[in-house]
Design a protein around this motif. Structure first.
Motif, PDB file in Angstrom:
ATOM      1  N   GLY A 143      -6.725   5.113  -3.648  1.00  0.00           N
ATOM      2  CA  GLY A 143      -6.573   5.834  -2.395  1.00  0.00           C
ATOM      3  C   GLY A 143      -6.856   7.308  -2.560  1.00  0.00           C
ATOM      4  O   GLY A 143      -7.133   7.784  -3.668  1.00  0.00           O
ATOM      5  N   SER A 173       0.847  -1.186   0.000  1.00  0.00           N
ATOM      6  CA  SER A 173       0.000   0.000   0.000  1.00  0.00           C
ATOM      7  C   SER A 173       0.881   1.233   0.000  1.00  0.00           C
ATOM      8  O   SER A 173       2.082   1.157   0.283  1.00  0.00           O
ATOM      9  CB  SER A 173      -0.899  -0.004   1.243  1.00  0.00           C
ATOM     10  OG  SER A 173      -1.820   1.065   1.202  1.00  0.00           O
ATOM     11  N   ASP A 174       0.263   2.342  -0.309  1.00  0.00           N
ATOM     12  CA  ASP A 174       0.905   3.647  -0.174  1.00  0.00           C
ATOM     13  C   ASP A 174       2.291   3.683  -0.827  1.00  0.00           C
ATOM     14  O   ASP A 174       3.266   4.108  -0.213  1.00  0.00           O
ATOM     15  CB  ASP A 174       0.949   4.048   1.303  1.00  0.00           C
ATOM     16  CG  ASP A 174      -0.457   4.244   1.847  1.00  0.00           C
ATOM     17  OD1 ASP A 174      -1.010   5.344   1.659  1.00  0.00           O
ATOM     18  OD2 ASP A 174      -1.011   3.287   2.422  1.00  0.00           O
ATOM     19  N   ALA A 216      -3.443  -1.789  -1.499  1.00  0.00           N
ATOM     20  CA  ALA A 216      -4.492  -1.157  -0.705  1.00  0.00           C
ATOM     21  C   ALA A 216      -4.547   0.357  -0.876  1.00  0.00           C
ATOM     22  O   ALA A 216      -4.894   1.080   0.044  1.00  0.00           O
ATOM     23  CB  ALA A 216      -4.345  -1.538   0.763  1.00  0.00           C
ATOM     24  N   GLY A 217      -4.229   0.846  -2.053  1.00  0.00           N
ATOM     25  CA  GLY A 217      -4.450   2.245  -2.390  1.00  0.00           C
ATOM     26  C   GLY A 217      -3.264   3.163  -2.230  1.00  0.00           C
ATOM     27  O   GLY A 217      -2.260   2.835  -1.623  1.00  0.00           O
ATOM     28  N   ASP A 218      -3.434   4.364  -2.806  1.00  0.00           N
ATOM     29  CA  ASP A 218      -2.371   5.347  -2.972  1.00  0.00           C
ATOM     30  C   ASP A 218      -1.241   4.771  -3.824  1.00  0.00           C
ATOM     31  O   ASP A 218      -0.073   4.776  -3.442  1.00  0.00           O
ATOM     32  CB  ASP A 218      -1.868   5.895  -1.629  1.00  0.00           C
ATOM     33  CG  ASP A 218      -2.780   6.977  -1.060  1.00  0.00           C
ATOM     34  OD1 ASP A 218      -3.812   7.291  -1.701  1.00  0.00           O
ATOM     35  OD2 ASP A 218      -2.474   7.517   0.016  1.00  0.00           O
ATOM     36  N   ASN A 268      -3.073  -4.065   7.616  1.00  0.00           N
ATOM     37  CA  ASN A 268      -2.624  -2.861   6.935  1.00  0.00           C
ATOM     38  C   ASN A 268      -1.131  -3.084   6.702  1.00  0.00           C
ATOM     39  O   ASN A 268      -0.372  -3.211   7.662  1.00  0.00           O
ATOM     40  CB  ASN A 268      -2.854  -1.617   7.800  1.00  0.00           C
ATOM     41  CG  ASN A 268      -2.439  -0.338   7.099  1.00  0.00           C
ATOM     42  OD1 ASN A 268      -1.475  -0.304   6.343  1.00  0.00           O
ATOM     43  ND2 ASN A 268      -3.174   0.725   7.361  1.00  0.00           N
ATOM     44  N   THR A 287      -6.703  -2.664   4.673  1.00  0.00           N
ATOM     45  CA  THR A 287      -6.725  -1.214   4.487  1.00  0.00           C
ATOM     46  C   THR A 287      -5.300  -0.708   4.292  1.00  0.00           C
ATOM     47  O   THR A 287      -4.327  -1.431   4.507  1.00  0.00           O
ATOM     48  CB  THR A 287      -7.336  -0.495   5.703  1.00  0.00           C
ATOM     49  OG1 THR A 287      -6.523  -0.730   6.849  1.00  0.00           O
ATOM     50  CG2 THR A 287      -8.755  -0.947   5.969  1.00  0.00           C
ATOM     51  N   GLY A 288      -5.206   0.535   3.928  1.00  0.00           N
ATOM     52  CA  GLY A 288      -3.922   1.232   3.828  1.00  0.00           C
ATOM     53  C   GLY A 288      -4.047   2.550   4.569  1.00  0.00           C
ATOM     54  O   GLY A 288      -4.595   2.611   5.655  1.00  0.00           O
ATOM     55  N   HIS A 289      -3.537   3.604   3.968  1.00  0.00           N
ATOM     56  CA  HIS A 289      -3.691   4.995   4.362  1.00  0.00           C
ATOM     57  C   HIS A 289      -2.864   5.453   5.560  1.00  0.00           C
ATOM     58  O   HIS A 289      -2.245   6.502   5.494  1.00  0.00           O
ATOM     59  CB  HIS A 289      -5.166   5.327   4.602  1.00  0.00           C
ATOM     60  CG  HIS A 289      -5.425   6.776   4.859  1.00  0.00           C
ATOM     61  ND1 HIS A 289      -5.173   7.753   3.918  1.00  0.00           N
ATOM     62  CD2 HIS A 289      -5.925   7.421   5.953  1.00  0.00           C
ATOM     63  CE1 HIS A 289      -5.495   8.929   4.417  1.00  0.00           C
ATOM     64  NE2 HIS A 289      -5.949   8.765   5.648  1.00  0.00           N
ATOM     65  N   HIS A 311      -9.080   1.650   0.990  1.00  0.00           N
ATOM     66  CA  HIS A 311      -7.893   2.392   1.411  1.00  0.00           C
ATOM     67  C   HIS A 311      -8.059   2.980   2.815  1.00  0.00           C
ATOM     68  O   HIS A 311      -7.250   2.716   3.700  1.00  0.00           O
ATOM     69  CB  HIS A 311      -7.570   3.496   0.401  1.00  0.00           C
ATOM     70  CG  HIS A 311      -6.331   4.260   0.715  1.00  0.00           C
ATOM     71  ND1 HIS A 311      -5.090   3.671   0.762  1.00  0.00           N
ATOM     72  CD2 HIS A 311      -6.137   5.558   1.035  1.00  0.00           C
ATOM     73  CE1 HIS A 311      -4.172   4.574   1.077  1.00  0.00           C
ATOM     74  NE2 HIS A 311      -4.792   5.737   1.253  1.00  0.00           N
TER      75      HIS A 311
END
Length: 165
Positions: A53, A7-8, A30-32, A128, A107-109, A81
């Motif tokens: 994200g 992620s990210d 998981a986004g971004d 995460n 999830t991410g973020h 995300h």
């Protein structure tokens, strides 16, 4: 089924990440992503499942949804995300998690690696993977790898990719 989860990335993918993913059956993000080029580069290694994200533009949003629910080798997975944590789920996803909890929630973020269970929801596993990119406040870049066999998550590995800067 072998999974690489990150992620990210914030537009950053290096050779180390690519090597750690090269034997995976699927890559989950998981986004971004940062740019669609990250998703495209990862898809050269293995099929990519991901969500967009908050920093992702229309190029990524055309490739990936905000929320993704799917079956992975018998495991019910929900990914978004910005989703919160057990006991503090984000309002956008809270109702779905409570009424129809998945087995694995990703999830991410936050840029903070966490692996935890929600005992109030039939031991839902939340992951995460932290942040694999160089943008953000995290000090260590991270990702996660695991296998799924007959609906069960196995061989979970947390991987430190080195310092952010």
């Amino acid at each position: 089924m072998k999974i690489g989860l990150l992620s990210d990335t914030h537009s950053y993918i290096d050779d180390q990440i690519l090597r750690l993913l090269d034997d995976k059956d699927e890559i989950w993000h998981a986004g971004d992503f940062g740019t669609a080029a990250v998703s495209e580069r990862l898809s050269e290694i293995a099929p990519v499942r991901g969500v967009y994200g908050n920093i992702d533009g229309q190029d990524v949003r055309q490739l990936h949804p905000k929320v993704l629910r799917f079956d992975a080798n018998g495991l019910d997975v929900l990914m978004t995300h910005i989703g919160g944590y057990p006991g503090k789920y984000h309002p956008d996803i809270r109702q779905e998690i409570r009424t129809n909890p998945p087995q694995l929630y990703i999830t991410g973020h936050s840029h903070i690696l966490k692996v935890m269970t929600d005992k109030s929801l039939n031991n839902l596993l939340h992951i995460n993977p932290g942040a694999a990119g160089k943008h953000g406040f995290h000090k260590i870049r991270t990702m996660v790898r695991f296998a799924i066999e007959e609906g069960q998550l196995r061989d979970l590995q947390v991987i430190e990719l080195g310092k952010r800067a």
